[in-house]
Each structure stands twice: as structure tokens, then as C-alpha cells.
Design a protein around this motif. Structure first.
Motif, mmCIF file in Angstrom:
data_model
loop_
_atom_site.group_PDB
_atom_site.id
_atom_site.type_symbol
_atom_site.label_atom_id
_atom_site.label_comp_id
_atom_site.label_asym_id
_atom_site.label_seq_id
_atom_site.Cartn_x
_atom_site.Cartn_y
_atom_site.Cartn_z
ATOM 1 N N GLY A 21 -7.587 3.642 -5.728
ATOM 2 C CA GLY A 21 -7.104 4.054 -4.411
ATOM 3 C C GLY A 21 -5.661 3.685 -4.141
ATOM 4 O O GLY A 21 -5.168 3.871 -3.020
ATOM 5 N N GLY A 22 -4.984 3.104 -5.142
ATOM 6 C CA GLY A 22 -3.577 2.735 -4.977
ATOM 7 C C GLY A 22 -3.363 1.385 -4.321
ATOM 8 O O GLY A 22 -2.245 1.046 -3.941
ATOM 9 N N VAL A 23 -4.430 0.591 -4.204
ATOM 10 C CA VAL A 23 -4.315 -0.723 -3.572
ATOM 11 C C VAL A 23 -4.132 -1.793 -4.654
ATOM 12 O O VAL A 23 -4.944 -1.862 -5.586
ATOM 13 C CB VAL A 23 -5.568 -1.041 -2.727
ATOM 14 C CG1 VAL A 23 -5.471 -2.423 -2.104
ATOM 15 C CG2 VAL A 23 -5.777 0.023 -1.661
ATOM 16 N N PRO A 24 -3.065 -2.603 -4.555
ATOM 17 C CA PRO A 24 -2.876 -3.675 -5.539
ATOM 18 C C PRO A 24 -4.029 -4.683 -5.473
ATOM 19 O O PRO A 24 -4.471 -5.060 -4.382
ATOM 20 C CB PRO A 24 -1.557 -4.332 -5.129
ATOM 21 C CG PRO A 24 -0.879 -3.344 -4.258
ATOM 22 C CD PRO A 24 -1.961 -2.556 -3.588
ATOM 23 N N ARG A 51 0.828 -1.218 0.000
ATOM 24 C CA ARG A 51 0.000 0.000 0.000
ATOM 25 C C ARG A 51 0.856 1.260 0.000
ATOM 26 O O ARG A 51 0.352 2.342 -0.287
ATOM 27 C CB ARG A 51 -0.952 -0.009 1.196
ATOM 28 C CG ARG A 51 -2.027 -1.083 1.026
ATOM 29 C CD ARG A 51 -2.948 -1.198 2.227
ATOM 30 N NE ARG A 51 -3.978 -2.194 1.956
ATOM 31 C CZ ARG A 51 -5.288 -1.928 1.898
ATOM 32 N NH1 ARG A 51 -5.728 -0.711 2.101
ATOM 33 N NH2 ARG A 51 -6.149 -2.890 1.640
ATOM 34 N N ASN A 52 2.135 1.098 0.346
ATOM 35 C CA ASN A 52 3.055 2.241 0.311
ATOM 36 C C ASN A 52 3.918 2.241 -0.940
ATOM 37 O O ASN A 52 4.925 2.967 -1.004
ATOM 38 C CB ASN A 52 3.953 2.221 1.553
ATOM 39 C CG ASN A 52 3.177 2.477 2.815
ATOM 40 O OD1 ASN A 52 2.210 3.239 2.807
ATOM 41 N ND2 ASN A 52 3.571 1.836 3.905
ATOM 42 N N ALA A 53 3.539 1.445 -1.915
ATOM 43 C CA ALA A 53 4.302 1.436 -3.166
ATOM 44 C C ALA A 53 4.291 2.834 -3.783
ATOM 45 O O ALA A 53 3.256 3.517 -3.789
ATOM 46 C CB ALA A 53 3.697 0.438 -4.145
ATOM 47 N N HIS A 54 5.464 3.228 -4.268
ATOM 48 C CA HIS A 54 5.527 4.461 -5.069
ATOM 49 C C HIS A 54 5.629 3.990 -6.517
ATOM 50 O O HIS A 54 6.725 3.691 -7.007
ATOM 51 C CB HIS A 54 6.741 5.304 -4.661
ATOM 52 C CG HIS A 54 6.919 6.505 -5.531
ATOM 53 N ND1 HIS A 54 6.013 7.540 -5.561
ATOM 54 C CD2 HIS A 54 7.871 6.813 -6.450
ATOM 55 C CE1 HIS A 54 6.405 8.453 -6.430
ATOM 56 N NE2 HIS A 54 7.524 8.024 -6.998
ATOM 57 N N ALA A 55 4.475 3.835 -7.151
ATOM 58 C CA ALA A 55 4.447 3.241 -8.493
ATOM 59 C C ALA A 55 3.470 3.988 -9.397
ATOM 60 O O ALA A 55 2.550 3.402 -9.974
ATOM 61 C CB ALA A 55 4.077 1.760 -8.394
ATOM 62 N N PRO A 56 3.676 5.315 -9.536
ATOM 63 C CA PRO A 56 2.743 6.100 -10.364
ATOM 64 C C PRO A 56 2.906 5.834 -11.856
ATOM 65 O O PRO A 56 2.032 6.232 -12.631
ATOM 66 C CB PRO A 56 3.113 7.548 -10.018
ATOM 67 C CG PRO A 56 4.560 7.483 -9.622
ATOM 68 C CD PRO A 56 4.734 6.150 -8.958
ATOM 69 N N TYR A 57 3.987 5.177 -12.268
ATOM 70 C CA TYR A 57 4.253 4.969 -13.696
ATOM 71 C C TYR A 57 3.705 3.639 -14.168
ATOM 72 O O TYR A 57 2.989 3.564 -15.168
ATOM 73 C CB TYR A 57 5.757 5.123 -13.968
ATOM 74 C CG TYR A 57 6.248 6.417 -13.366
ATOM 75 C CD1 TYR A 57 5.811 7.647 -13.877
ATOM 76 C CD2 TYR A 57 7.060 6.442 -12.229
ATOM 77 C CE1 TYR A 57 6.189 8.852 -13.281
ATOM 78 C CE2 TYR A 57 7.444 7.634 -11.632
ATOM 79 C CZ TYR A 57 6.996 8.837 -12.162
ATOM 80 O OH TYR A 57 7.357 10.023 -11.560
ATOM 81 N N SER A 58 4.014 2.578 -13.441
ATOM 82 C CA SER A 58 3.483 1.259 -13.840
ATOM 83 C C SER A 58 2.091 1.020 -13.277
ATOM 84 O O SER A 58 1.350 0.181 -13.803
ATOM 85 C CB SER A 58 4.420 0.141 -13.353
ATOM 86 O OG SER A 58 4.351 0.001 -11.937
#
Ligand code: THU
Length: 157
Positions: free
Chosen positions: A93-96, A24-31
């Protein structure tokens, strides 16, 4: 089921849960693909990491590498017993999300092997999914046979 396997299953579930929380704390705005990793230490401690992307794409770091670098920075590289990894495409929401099992990339296998060599253990790798119960157990020697390591440099550990 014996006591040892119950404890193993509990530790696996704890590690997968920690990897999911870390993702949930991934910084992955590109992929928009979030990955979380959790490293189990010999004393039961857990160190986590998430993928850390960069606008200069090639600089991005994988979750497993972030977690293992954190363990190393704490002086615990020799104590790594197991690594769990999960990943999935992020929702709004940014959740995988998703039930597909994810395994470590080739570079991360090499990084896990470094910990394995330093600790003298064939590190366990739990590959799981962002959601659901699917989980696969491997060891680093299975996922990276004939690895390059310190012995190739003539260095004993
Ligand atoms: N990624 C990881 O964090 N670990 C892996 O083992 C495979 C790939 C990340 C890198 C990138 O941020 C995203 O997943 C898509 O490749």
C-alpha cells in the motif's frame, strides 16, 4: 521527570508522527523505500517532506532535503530547531514498515548543517523508525563533525 523533559518528549513524539505521516507521500517507486522528515521551527511550526525519486535515479531528492528546502522557501531556514527522520521498505500500500532506526544520509547532514549555521543552533536530529518506539537523539555537530560551512568561504552569518 521535569516539565522541560516532558515537553521535549512531546515535541519529539509530535515530530516523529509528522515524519511518519509525511512518508506516506513518498514518491519512491524505484527503491520502494519511503522516507519522511519533519522540521521543527522555533515558533512550534512543523514543515514536512518525503523522498522524491526520479526515473533518472541520480536526480532523486531525500526527505530531509525536501523538508528543509520547503522551510527555506517559506523564509524559515534560520528558524530550524530540530529534524525528525523515519524510513522503511514500503508495503504493497506504499506505507513504510519496519522498526529499524534510520539516520540522515551524508548529503542531508550537510543540508541540515546549512540550517544550523544560518540559525546559530546545533540542530537536534531525531532518528526513528517507521514503526515502534525506537528513537535516537543526536545533534548535527555529532553526525557531521568538522563540517564545511559558510565560515570556510569567509562568510559570517
Ligand atoms: N533517503 C532519504 O530520503 N533520506 C536519507 O537520509 C537517506 C535516503 C531516500 C533516498 C531514496 O529515495 C531512498 O531513500 C533509498 O535510498
Amino acid at each position: 521527570m521535569n516539565e522541560t523533559s516532558v515537553l521535549d518528549d512531546m515535541m519529539r513524539d509530535r515530530l516523529v508522527a509528522a515524519a511518519r505521516a509525511a512518508a506516506r507521500n513518498a514518491h519512491a517507486p524505484y527503491s520502494r523505500f519511503g522516507v519522511g522528515a519533519a522540521v521543527l521551527l522555533a515558533d512550534g511550526g512543523v514543515v514536512t517532506g518525503a523522498n522524491f525519486e526520479n526515473a533518472s535515479y541520480g536526480l532523486s531528492l531525500c526527505a530531509e532535503t525536501v523538508a528543509l528546502a520547503t522551510a527555506s522557501g517559506a523564509g524559515r531556514l534560520r528558524d530550524v530547531v530540530a529534524v525528525a527522520v523515519i524510513g522503511g521498505a514500503m508495503d504493497a500500500g506504499g506505507v513504510p514498515r519496519g522498526a529499524a532506526v534510520v539516520g540522515p544520509c551524508g548529503r542531508c547532514r550537510q543540508v541540515i548543517n546549512e540550517a544550523a549555521q544560518m540559525g546559530g543552533r546545533d540542530v537536534t536530529i531525531w532518528c526513528a523508525a517507521a514503526e515502534g518506539d525506537a528513537v535516537e537523539r543526536y545533534t548535527v555537530s555529532e553526525l557531521l563533525p568538522h563540517a564545511f560551512g559558510p565560515a570556510d568561504l569567509g562568510i559570517g552569518v
